[in-house]
Design an enzyme around this catalytic site. Structure first.
Site, PDB file in Angstrom:
ATOM      1  CB  ALA A 108     115.662 -31.950  77.308  1.00 41.59           C
ATOM      2  CE  LYS A 109     108.502 -28.041  76.678  1.00 38.81           C
ATOM      3  NZ  LYS A 109     108.186 -27.532  78.020  1.00 38.81           N
TER       4      LYS A 109
END
Ligand code: NAD
Length: 421
Positions: A108-109
């Protein structure tokens, strides 16, 4: 879609990297298509009260790419260029990074389009706390665990942990990693990515027969990754002939005094040749093309492109940054016999020690610095060997080999879980 202002769209690059390994993998094409898209994308527009009493709107993102092998994991970036495609690409790269290192996380980011250099500490705090609330339905120690990235740091992680904990009504240290030690951070996390870059360089040097002692190293970026890598390189006897920040860098072909350079950055917020003895100014463009043995891009993506790849003189390129090399540049470098340790392997030290931090938080353990360091080195060295073996067997560059390993692992896990319903 082109990324405005930069001309290179990192998400398109990330998708192309999946296509490049297709011929080497026995994976259902539908699953590969799934891997080229993200799972969940949250865009938030939110107000923050500035110090002068005005209200300013900010846009932020939390994007979850894949959680087949474990909770979503990835940093949060504060930078004016943050946009949805950059965050998508960074989220996808996190999935492959966790898989290369074989740690049970997905990818994720997050990020906020902002210029933290023009904001006060209290404005950054209010922005962080509001953003945490805005994305709180997606994050959590068993779901999605943020960490520091460009222009975020342990203090920002502390504010995220505090805000999340207030809403829960009890302390939840495991919601973020890269926290200060006093709040459940792990010994060795702050230096993990930069140190990991140096361990990856040592592994590559061993393979290529390049002595690290006396080797000339150029480093783009002097933040958490570049600055700490420089300190560890110097300790091992390498000569840092250049280091930079967003405004430019310093150069000395006999080796810079790294402590003086980093002290200058801390004191004056930039690298000034008149404050660091025996140093000359150098541009970021010149730094990348220097006559050196090892080049470490440790700033932002798309720095080595088809425009400058032919001018790179370093034999060994170790990617501290995420996505610093475009696919066209990769081909040029491979043809020219350069050895590239790709980002998802070279800078995996951060996520590996983030995993250690998370495990310690969940189990209320405290590992010693030595224990963390040994485990980090073992995982990075094992991962390097696995990637190198694939690159030799399949006659492909290290990036393609790392993708074969990573995507293969996620694909196997995906097959075992099956498709719902
Ligand atoms: P940081 O904020 O600590 O430092 C960023 C550095 O890049 C600063 O020295 C800054 O001056 C420099 N920089 C910014 N724009 C630049 C430009 N246009 N040209 C040259 N230099 C520029 O960030 P960081 O944590 O060191 O992250 C650097 C890179 O490493 C990013 O690509 C990030 O995604 C990646 N990374 C970071 C971690 C981590 O644990 N922090 C882990 C893996 C990968």
């Amino acid at each position: 879609m082109q990324k405005e202002g930069k001309g290179i769209n990192p998400f398109e690059i990330a998708q192309r990297q999946v296509d490049i390994v297709k011929p080497y993998l026995d994976v259902d094409p539908g699953i590969l298509e799934k891997f080229k898209t993200t799972r969940r994308e949250l865009t938030v527009h939110f107000p923050v009260k500035m110090d002068d009493g005005s209200i300013k709107m900010f846009t932020g993102y939390r994007i979850q790419h894949n959680d087949t092998r474990g909770p979503f994991k990835g940093g949060i970036r504060y930078h004016p260029d943050v946009d949805i495609d950059e965050v998508r690409a960074l989220a996808m790269w996190m999935t492959w990074k966790s898989a290369v290192a074989n740690i049970p996380f997905g990818g994720a980011k997050g990020g906020i389009a902002c210029d933290p250099k023009k904001m006060s500490k209290s404005e950054i705090e209010r922005m962080t706390r509001r953003f945490t609330w805005e994305i709180s339905m997606l994050i959590g120690p068993e779901v999605d665990i943020p960490a520091p990235d460009v222009y975020t740091n342990p203090q920002v992680m502390a504010w995220i942990m505090d805000t999340y904990s207030i809403f829960k009504g009890y302390a939840v240290p495991g919601v973020v990693t890269g926290k200060p030690l006093e709040l459940g951070g792990s010994l060795g996390r702050f230096e993990a990515t930069g140190k990991g870059v140096v361990i990856s360089t040592q592994n590559a040097c061993k393979q290529l027969g390049i002595p690290l002692e006396g080797a000339k190293v150029a480093i783009q970026g002097c933040g958490n990754v570049g600055g700490i890598a420089a300190i560890y390189f110097e300790r091992l006897g390498a000569k840092i002939i250049a280091i930079s920040d967003s405004k430019g860098g310093l150069y000395n072909q006999d080796g810079l005094d790294i402590k003086a350079a980093l002290d200058c950055k801390t004191k004056y917020f930039c690298l000034l040749s008149d404050k660091v003895t025996k140093s000359e100014p150098i541009s970021n463009k010149e730094l990348l093309e220097l006559d050196c043995d090892i080049l470490v891009p440790a700033a932002l993506e798309s720095q080595i492109t088809k425009e400058n790849a032919n001018n790179i003189k370093a034999k060994l390129i170790v990617e501290g940054a995420n996505g610093p090399t475009t696919p066209e540049a990769d081909e040029i470098l491979y043809e020219a016999g350069k050895f590239v340790v790709p980002d998802i392997l070279a800078n995996a030290g951060g996520v590996i020690v983030s995993y250690f931090e998370w495990v310690q938080n969940l189990q209320e353990l405290l590992w010693s610095e030595e224990e963390v360091a040994n485990r980090l080195e073992n995982i990075l060295t094992r991962s390097f060997k696995e990637v190198y073996t694939i690159s030799e067997e399949k006659k492909v560059n290290m990036r393609t080999a790392a993708y074969i390993l990573a995507i293969g692992r996620v694909a196997k896990a995906s097959k075992l879980r099956g498709l719902y319903p």
